[in-house]
Every structure is written in structure tokens, then in C-alpha cells.
Motif scaffolding. Structure first.
Motif, mmCIF file in Angstrom:
data_model
loop_
_atom_site.group_PDB
_atom_site.id
_atom_site.type_symbol
_atom_site.label_atom_id
_atom_site.label_comp_id
_atom_site.label_asym_id
_atom_site.label_seq_id
_atom_site.Cartn_x
_atom_site.Cartn_y
_atom_site.Cartn_z
ATOM 1 N N ASP A 5 1.733 9.296 -5.904
ATOM 2 C CA ASP A 5 2.282 10.635 -5.672
ATOM 3 C C ASP A 5 3.267 11.011 -6.771
ATOM 4 O O ASP A 5 3.249 12.134 -7.284
ATOM 5 N N TYR A 6 4.139 10.071 -7.140
ATOM 6 C CA TYR A 6 5.119 10.322 -8.194
ATOM 7 C C TYR A 6 4.423 10.632 -9.519
ATOM 8 O O TYR A 6 4.776 11.599 -10.212
ATOM 9 N N LEU A 7 3.399 9.820 -9.869
ATOM 10 C CA LEU A 7 2.682 10.043 -11.122
ATOM 11 C C LEU A 7 1.917 11.357 -11.108
ATOM 12 O O LEU A 7 1.869 12.064 -12.121
ATOM 13 N N ASN A 8 1.334 11.708 -9.970
ATOM 14 C CA ASN A 8 0.629 12.991 -9.870
ATOM 15 C C ASN A 8 1.587 14.160 -10.047
ATOM 16 O O ASN A 8 1.266 15.136 -10.724
ATOM 17 N N ASN A 44 0.832 -1.197 0.000
ATOM 18 C CA ASN A 44 0.000 0.000 0.000
ATOM 19 C C ASN A 44 0.875 1.258 0.000
ATOM 20 O O ASN A 44 0.606 2.215 -0.732
ATOM 21 N N GLN A 45 1.926 1.263 0.809
ATOM 22 C CA GLN A 45 2.825 2.415 0.853
ATOM 23 C C GLN A 45 3.532 2.601 -0.489
ATOM 24 O O GLN A 45 3.676 3.723 -0.971
ATOM 25 N N HIS A 46 3.953 1.505 -1.114
ATOM 26 C CA HIS A 46 4.600 1.600 -2.430
ATOM 27 C C HIS A 46 3.629 2.171 -3.466
ATOM 28 O O HIS A 46 4.015 3.004 -4.294
ATOM 29 N N LEU A 47 2.364 1.731 -3.409
ATOM 30 C CA LEU A 47 1.371 2.243 -4.339
ATOM 31 C C LEU A 47 1.098 3.722 -4.106
ATOM 32 O O LEU A 47 0.964 4.493 -5.054
ATOM 33 N N ARG A 48 1.029 4.138 -2.846
ATOM 34 C CA ARG A 48 0.846 5.567 -2.543
ATOM 35 C C ARG A 48 2.009 6.394 -3.072
ATOM 36 O O ARG A 48 1.812 7.466 -3.645
#
Length: 117
Positions: A53-56, A45-49
Motif C-alpha cells: 500500500d505504501y509503495l502504491n 502478511n499484514q506487514h507486506l500488505r
């Protein structure tokens, strides 16, 4: 109290304690599995967040670097051109035959935007 009754009672109690011990071991095994799965899911979940964030941030940076939109007058010229009319100073107002492209019109509509880059 009879020795045999005492022995039977002790044996039943030993069986119950043994059964409770097995239940406790089963529960402990399942609890360990759940804790491991929960930890794995928290990490994922943390990796996905972090990825979101990186993509945003990347999208925001791309939007900041994007070309500004065309002015209202250029949009009007583009609409006239798409409707089949010339907007260039050479053939202004005349019909484009078979919707052929006109480099003069395209230069009027898009030319200055491309030269800014």
C-alpha cells in the motif's frame, strides 16, 4: 469373572489410555506449532500488505508529480530529429551530419518543458 482376566483387561485398557494420552500430547505440540506459524505468517502478511500500500501510494504520488507528456507536435519534431534532420529555426530541414547534436533543436523540442520546472 477371573481376577487375572480382570487384571489383564485393566492393564490393556491402561496401555491404550496411555497411548491415547501420548498421541494427544503429540497432536497438541503440533497444533501449538501450527498456531504459532499461522500467527507469524498473518503478521508478516499484514506487514507486506502495508508495504505494498505504501509503495502504491508512493508510485501514485510520483506519477502525479511527473512531467506531463510531450504534445503530439513536439513528438513529431523529436521523431524528425531522431531521423537525422534539424528542427530548429537556424538549420530547419537540413540533414544532421553524423547525427551530431544540435542545441538549438534540443531547445525547440525539450526547452519549454524544462523551463516549467
Amino acid at each position: 469373572m477371573d481376577k487375572r482376566a480382570l487384571f489383564d483387561q485393566f492393564h490393556r485398557m491402561e496401555s491404550r489410555v496411555s497411548s491415547v494420552g501420548e498421541d494427544l500430547r503429540d497432536i497438541q505440540t503440533k497444533l501449538d506449532q501450527l498456531i504459532e506459524e499461522n500467527t507469524t505468517l498473518q503478521i508478516e502478511n499484514q506487514h507486506l500488505r502495508d508495504r505494498v500500500d505504501y509503495l502504491n501510494k508512493q508510485i501514485e504520488a510520483d506519477a502525479a508529480n511527473a512531467e506531463p507528456e510531450m504534445s503530439k507536435s513536439r513528438l513529431n519534431l523529436q521523431k524528425l530529429y531522431e531521423d537525422g534532420f534539424h528542427v530548429c529555426n537556424v538549420y530547419y530541414g537540413s540533414r544532421r551530419l553524423d547525427d551530431e547534436s544540435c542545441v538549438f533543436c534540443l531547445d525547440v523540442i525539450y526547452g519549454e518543458r524544462e523551463s516549467r520546472n
